[in-house]
Motif scaffolding. Structure first.
Motif, PDB file in Angstrom:
ATOM      1  N   ILE A 118       0.739  -1.258  -0.013  1.00 35.86           N
ATOM      2  CA  ILE A 118       0.122  -0.077  -0.002  1.00 35.86           C
ATOM      3  C   ILE A 118       0.895   1.288  -0.060  1.00 35.86           C
ATOM      4  N   ARG A 119       0.728   2.100  -1.046  1.00 38.25           N
ATOM      5  CA  ARG A 119       1.261   3.399  -0.950  1.00 38.25           C
ATOM      6  C   ARG A 119       0.861   4.155   0.290  1.00 38.25           C
ATOM      7  N   ALA A 120       1.805   4.785   0.971  1.00 38.29           N
ATOM      8  CA  ALA A 120       1.562   5.657   2.285  1.00 38.29           C
ATOM      9  C   ALA A 120       0.852   6.906   1.926  1.00 38.29           C
ATOM     10  N   SER A 121       0.950   7.592   0.670  1.00 33.30           N
ATOM     11  CA  SER A 121       0.475   8.825   0.333  1.00 33.30           C
ATOM     12  C   SER A 121      -0.945   8.816   0.424  1.00 33.30           C
ATOM     13  N   ASP A 122      -1.551   7.746  -0.353  1.00 34.28           N
ATOM     14  CA  ASP A 122      -2.850   7.770  -0.728  1.00 34.28           C
ATOM     15  C   ASP A 122      -3.553   6.672  -0.424  1.00 34.28           C
ATOM     16  N   SER A 123      -2.959   5.734   0.276  1.00 29.03           N
ATOM     17  CA  SER A 123      -3.351   4.411   0.613  1.00 29.03           C
ATOM     18  C   SER A 123      -3.928   3.582  -0.549  1.00 29.03           C
ATOM     19  N   TYR A 172      -3.519   0.699  -3.468  1.00 28.23           N
ATOM     20  CA  TYR A 172      -2.793  -0.767  -3.603  1.00 28.23           C
ATOM     21  C   TYR A 172      -1.835  -0.442  -4.727  1.00 28.23           C
TER      22      TYR A 172
END
Length: 920
Positions: free
Chosen positions: A756-761, A763
């Protein structure tokens, strides 16, 4: 005809008679005929028949030749005939290059070669003497007809001169005959003809010629050359030289060139207590796969220290070189605290392989452990055999390199050990081995009551993933209490790791396994730990024991046997114990017993025996006792719970996770691409949250990979592509797993992970990544199918110990950036364009800059802009392709997909661009 043709015609001769070389025409220079007319009656009744002797002599190719023919009839014998031909050679050791002038001319010479043929199947001594007498009367200094030349129907011989004394060597060519078995003296030894198209004649001489001692001489002949060889030794003022196969070769091509030969040379020197000995040998017939093989051995001995070294240099068939060298120093006394260093040994090899001992029992005699002097495999008294034995242990192998170093140690003068570490590198394997032998005696002074000699080896091979530690007692040098109480036994500890399909399997064995255990083929055979003792002429005691541990069970047991015999009376005692334990679910089974008996002979043979056996199982505990009495049936007593009534207590997840899995959890590990972390600043005013975030490990996009491993088998591995969607990466969707301790059969335990990308959650998918399955063996006691009620008790034969090749995780590798070819040269015409605000696109005068300007500050905004301008960007790429300016494929050129990877390529949001007026 050219000049070359003329020269060639002159050398080889012409078919015309005037050009035929006269040197090849035999010339007859002398002839002699002798007739022996018998006296007495003309019918020959006196037994003496007509005798005929003929001798012809001449020259051929500047060498003299002689042919003799004799036909005689001895009194009372049949007529026999013989032919003797010889040609002069006259070549000797003084003809050797360089050193020939220093060798006396009469020391060793080859005078002539001979050929003898005779009629008859058997000859008597009278017939031999009659033929010799007829040939002798023709005179002319010819080679005498030796008796041993007539031992076969046809023989070849050589006439040698050793220190001026003639010596004839004869060997059979065909039709070996025999002398009359009437007690007559034999004609002489027949030397067999060896194969390979050559004639080899050897004769034992054992003659001293001053300081030279000749053991044997030989003549080897084939179609190419004739070789005169000697095995001799020379002793000069305390220095002894021994030559093996020294001699010279005479070419038979008509030019009769001479070359020196030397198959081996040894040197020995003694000056008081200092001795020096050395030898090297060249194989006259190199082993298969070699063109040249030269090996050497040297030893230096002083009153305190001795040094031995051995080596080999070989040229292989493919032209590569193979070398190995082993050296040993003994007699040292270097104190290192409680340890004293008493010796060193080591070696290396290039393009050679080190054949390690197959069993621990072979370790003490291995040359790199037992040493070059003490090794049972190296007969030091015969250097040639010792070097041949070393070649068998260290054979030439292209691409293999090894290095070994070891030491001989003494600990408090009680324990003596030899340890050697060897590393071998092959094209597809690396082997690390620790070899050693240890000997201990108690006490050191007086009569020892215990002596142990243990050979052991520890090895690791990358190709098989096997880590093994094995040891064995030397029964010949191990005893307890009394030298007649001999000890024996072995132990083994083996663990299998990747890349072996048995990864995860292990075995520990002291003295072997349960008698009924079915040993898997890859488990080592281990000898029972035991003893044998005969304290008296009428008593013998035998004992043994074992213990073993495998992934599914443990086993332990032993046996004791005592025998007594005295004439007509015999007695015995036999006791045994065998126990096995199953891990999960926990069960045990024990069988023990004892028997005591006697047998005596008095008015017949009478036998009596008492015994009892006990079998236990559980939990809950139950058992069966059996008492064996003479003259009455066995008494059987049952107690406790029965085997089929014993309840099985299965584990829940918490107990299984703690007891079987050891509370292990899913592991995620970065295997490649981890970036170096920034060192913390000396003083930081950042909030605590920002400092913690900066400590999070960061990875780069160039070939980044990570691995996920689970303590449980993974029938299927998924990656989440959304809140309720996933993609199968490994395994099968219908895969199942068994958990025997929990009584689970065909359960589902898929492994699902998400990135999961931390900036915008959002996948992140790994569809473009390379996925590798991680498989290893898991114990069947934990993940095998649940046992049926009849199989709940531990089976001493062993269940399936391991479930090999079980999926336990995956490795994901993100491909690195794809490199494209550089942009080709662009013509000046394509680059010429207007400048300024009204300028058009350089590829099209009508094209104007258009499209939204990316909002600086966030990577998400950059990705959104890239997505919105995809069509316009594609138009630019198409224009470049039409002009032949766009290299590579469309997929490589199109940066649209770059937006999905911007978060791995750019580790932080871009800086915000500001104008000069706002930067104050």
């Amino acid at each position: 005809m050219t000049a070359d043709d003329a020269d060639r015609s002159s050398d080889e001769g012409d078919a015309s008679p005037e050009n035929f070389p006269t040197s090849l025409v035999p010339a007859l220079t002398e002839a002699a005929l002798h007739l022996s007319i018998p006296s007495g009656k003309s019918d020959g009744s006196s037994g003496q028949g007509l005798g005929l002797a003929l001798r012809l002599s001449g020259t051929l190719a500047e060498r003299t030749w002689t042919v003799r023919l004799a036909s005689a009839r001895a009194p009372g014998e049949n007529r026999v005939s013989a032919l003797l031909a010889h040609t002069a050679v006259n070549a000797g050791m003084s003809d050797l290059p360089v050193v020939g002038s220093q060798i006396p001319a009469a020391l060793a010479r080859l005078s002539a070669l001979s050929l003898a043929a005779r009629s008859g199947v058997t000859l008597t001594t009278r017939q031999v003497k009659a033929l010799q007498a007829l040939m002798a009367v023709t005179g002319g200094g010819a080679v005498p007809l030796e008796a041993e030349a007539l031992a076969a129907r046809m023989s070849v011989g050589a006439l040698l001169e050793l220190a001026g004394k003639p010596l004839a060597v004869w060997g059979a060519l065909a039709g070996r005959g025999a002398l009359d078995p009437s007690g007559q003296e034999p004609a002489g030894p027949v030397v067999p003809v060896e194969g390979g198209g050559s004639v080899q004649l050897w004769k034992n001489v054992d003659r001293a010629l001053g300081p030279l001692h000749v053991r044997r001489v030989g003549v080897v002949s084939d179609v190419e050359e004739l070789r005169l060889l000697l095995d001799a030794s020379l002793n000069l003022q305390g220095v002894a030289f021994e030559a093996i196969g020294v001699g010279l070769a005479l070419s038979l091509d008509g030019k009769y060139r001479v070359r020196a030969l030397l198959d081996g040379l040894a040197l020995a020197y003694a000056a008081g207590a200092v001795e020096v000995a050395g030898a090297f040998a060249r194989d006259s017939v190199p082993p298969k796969g070699m063109r040249l093989a030269v090996s050497g051995l040297v030893a230096v001995t002083t009153p305190q220290i001795s040094f031995v070294a051995a080596g080999l240099y070989a040229e292989l068939s493919d032209g590569s070189a193979s070398v190995f060298l082993i050296g040993q120093v003994s007699g040292l006394r270097v104190p290192l605290g409680p340890v004293t260093l008493t010796g060193l040994i080591g070696g290396f090899g290039y393009n050679s392989a080190l054949r390690l001992p197959a069993t621990p029992a072979e370790v003490p005699s291995f040359p790199l452990v037992g040493g070059l002097q003490d090794s049972k495999k190296l007969p030091v008294k015969d250097p040639a055999q010792a070097l041949a034995a070393l070649r068998d242990i260290i054979p030439p192998t292209v691409g293999s390199l090894w290095l070994a170093a070891g030491a001989e140690l003494s600990v408090f003068e009680t324990l003596k050990a030899r340890l050697t570490v060897a590393v071998q590198v092959a094209p597809d394997d690396v082997t690390v081995a620790l070899l050693g032998v240890a000997t201990a005696k108690f006490p050191q002074k007086g009569t020892p009551y215990a002596c142990l000699t243990l050979g052991f080896q520890a090895t690791y091979r990358t190709s098989t993933g096997e880590i093994a530690l094995r040891g064995a007692l030397d029964e010949a040098q191990s005893y307890l209490v009394h030298p007649d109480c001999r000890l024996r036994g072995a132990f083994a500890v083996c663990v299998w790791t990747a890349p072996s399909t048995r990864s995860g399997d292990f075995v520990v064995s002291l003295g072997g396994y349960h008698p009924a255990y079915r040993r898997p083929s890859h488990y080592p055979e281990v000898e029972r730990i035991g003893f044998t003792w005969a304290p008296g002429a009428a008593v013998s005691v035998h004992g043994e024991c074992y213990a073993a541990l495998t992934p599914s069970m443990a086993m332990v047991g032993g046996r004791l046997r005592v025998d007594y015999w005295d004439g007509s009376v015999r007695a015995w005692l036999d006791a045994h114990l065998d126990a096995s334990v199953q891990w999960e679910p926990f069960r045990f089974d024990v069988d023990l017993g004892i028997r005591v008996g006697a047998e005596f002979t008095f008015c017949g043979t009478h036998r009596v025996e008492l015994g009892a056996t006990l079998t236990l199982w559980g939990p809950p505990t139950g058992g069966l006792a059996r008492v064996h009495l003479p003259l009455v049936p066995d008494i059987v007593v049952r107690f406790g719970a029965g085997r089929d009534q014993s309840p099985v207590t299965y584990l829940d997840w918490a107990a299984f996770h703690a007891r079987v899995l050891g509370n292990r959890a899913l592991q995620a590990e970065v295997t490649h691409g981890l970036l170096a972390q920034r060192p913390p600043a000396a003083k930081s005013l950042a909030p605590q949250e920002e400092q913690s975030a900066s400590a999070v490990p960061q990875v780069g996009p160039d070939g980044f990979s990570f691995a996920l491993t689970s303590p449980l088998p993974c029938p299927a591995v998924y990656v989440a592509t959304g809140a309720s969607s996933s993609e199968l990466l490994a395994g099968a969707e219908d895969g199942t797993v068994h958990v025997r301790p929990m009584d689970i059969s065909g359960g589902t335990a898929p492994l699902t992970f998400s990135i999961i990308r931390a900036s915008d959650s959002a996948y992140i998918t790994v569809s473009a990544a390379n996925v590798t399955e991680l498989r290893q063996g898991v114990p069947a006691s934990a993940f095998g199918p649940p046992l049926s009620r009849a199989d709940e008790a531990p089976d001493p034969r062993g269940n399936r110990e391991l479930l090999p090749g079980t999926l336990t995780g995956i490795r994901v590798t993100i491909p690195g950036p794809t490199r494209v070819e550089a942009l080709a040269a662009v013509s000046k015409k394509e680059l010429d364009h207007k400048t300024g605000a009204s300028a058009g696109h350089p590829l099209s005068a009508k094209a104007k800059p258009s499209g939204p300007v990316p909002v600086a500050g966030t990577r998400s905004a950059v990705a959104t802009t890239l997505k919105g301008t995809s069509a316009k960007r594609q138009a630019v790429l198409n224009e470049l392709r039409s002009r032949g300016l766009a290299p590579g494929t469309a997929a490589a050129e199109d940066p649209t997909d770059y937006r999905t990877r911007i978060f791995t390529a750019v580790t932080a949001d871009p800086l915000t661009a500001t104008s000069e007026t706002n930067r104050s």
